[in-house]
Scaffold this motif. Sequence first.
Motif, mmCIF file in Angstrom:
data_model
loop_
_atom_site.group_PDB
_atom_site.id
_atom_site.type_symbol
_atom_site.label_atom_id
_atom_site.label_comp_id
_atom_site.label_asym_id
_atom_site.label_seq_id
_atom_site.Cartn_x
_atom_site.Cartn_y
_atom_site.Cartn_z
ATOM 1 N N THR A 1 52.852 19.043 60.823
ATOM 2 C CA THR A 1 52.160 20.081 60.062
ATOM 3 C C THR A 1 52.768 21.418 60.454
ATOM 4 N N GLN B 1 53.639 17.703 49.520
ATOM 5 C CA GLN B 1 53.271 16.543 50.334
ATOM 6 C C GLN B 1 51.994 15.887 49.817
ATOM 7 N N LEU B 2 51.009 16.680 49.471
ATOM 8 C CA LEU B 2 49.754 16.112 48.975
ATOM 9 C C LEU B 2 49.951 15.433 47.622
ATOM 10 N N ARG C 1 54.800 23.577 50.745
ATOM 11 C CA ARG C 1 55.072 22.335 51.476
ATOM 12 C C ARG C 1 53.895 21.367 51.364
ATOM 13 N N SER C 2 52.708 21.865 51.634
ATOM 14 C CA SER C 2 51.546 20.971 51.588
ATOM 15 C C SER C 2 51.260 20.518 50.162
ATOM 16 N N TYR D 1 48.838 16.489 56.199
ATOM 17 C CA TYR D 1 49.086 17.259 54.978
ATOM 18 C C TYR D 1 47.894 18.152 54.640
ATOM 19 N N LEU D 2 46.691 17.657 54.885
ATOM 20 C CA LEU D 2 45.513 18.493 54.639
ATOM 21 C C LEU D 2 45.444 19.655 55.634
ATOM 22 N N ALA E 1 53.755 27.328 53.637
ATOM 23 C CA ALA E 1 52.806 26.260 53.952
ATOM 24 C C ALA E 1 52.149 25.720 52.684
ATOM 25 N N SER F 1 48.042 21.175 56.847
ATOM 26 C CA SER F 1 49.010 22.156 56.340
ATOM 27 C C SER F 1 48.420 22.946 55.176
ATOM 28 N N ALA F 2 47.655 22.266 54.322
ATOM 29 C CA ALA F 2 46.992 22.969 53.216
ATOM 30 C C ALA F 2 45.950 23.948 53.758
#
Length: 140
Positions: free
Chosen positions: A108, A42-43, A38-39, A54-55, A35, A57-58
Amino acid sequence: MSDTAAAPAASKSRELASGPGRALVAVYAVFTLAAGARSGVQLALRFDDAPVAYLLSALAAVIYLLATVALWSSKRSVALGAIAVELVGVLGVGLFSFLDPDLFPEPTVWSHFGSGYGYVPVLLPILGLLWLRKAAARVS
């Protein structure tokens, strides 16, 4: 004498990361990396496409990290809090990703109850809570 006193303290300090707890810690660590990576990508590269997704996922990565460290170090209350937040997150995001898909133009970790990850995201907090309950019963 100090060795015998230290042995129970050492085993208690890792009680949540022993037995099946080791597998739980390992899965949480893998999800932290997955995670988080990936995030992070993406971010960094596509933040404007779906900032909420995306946030989230972060946030999931941070919660997975907290749960990993808490389980590994047997910080029961921290683990319980992190895993409870995780369960609320995966259920909430999972539900809203079906009810209002426009909120999540990109998936997400928790979208559709973690279908993109084989539903492990929805099973993991349940298993984590069951493990914490079993470990608490073992201690008392």
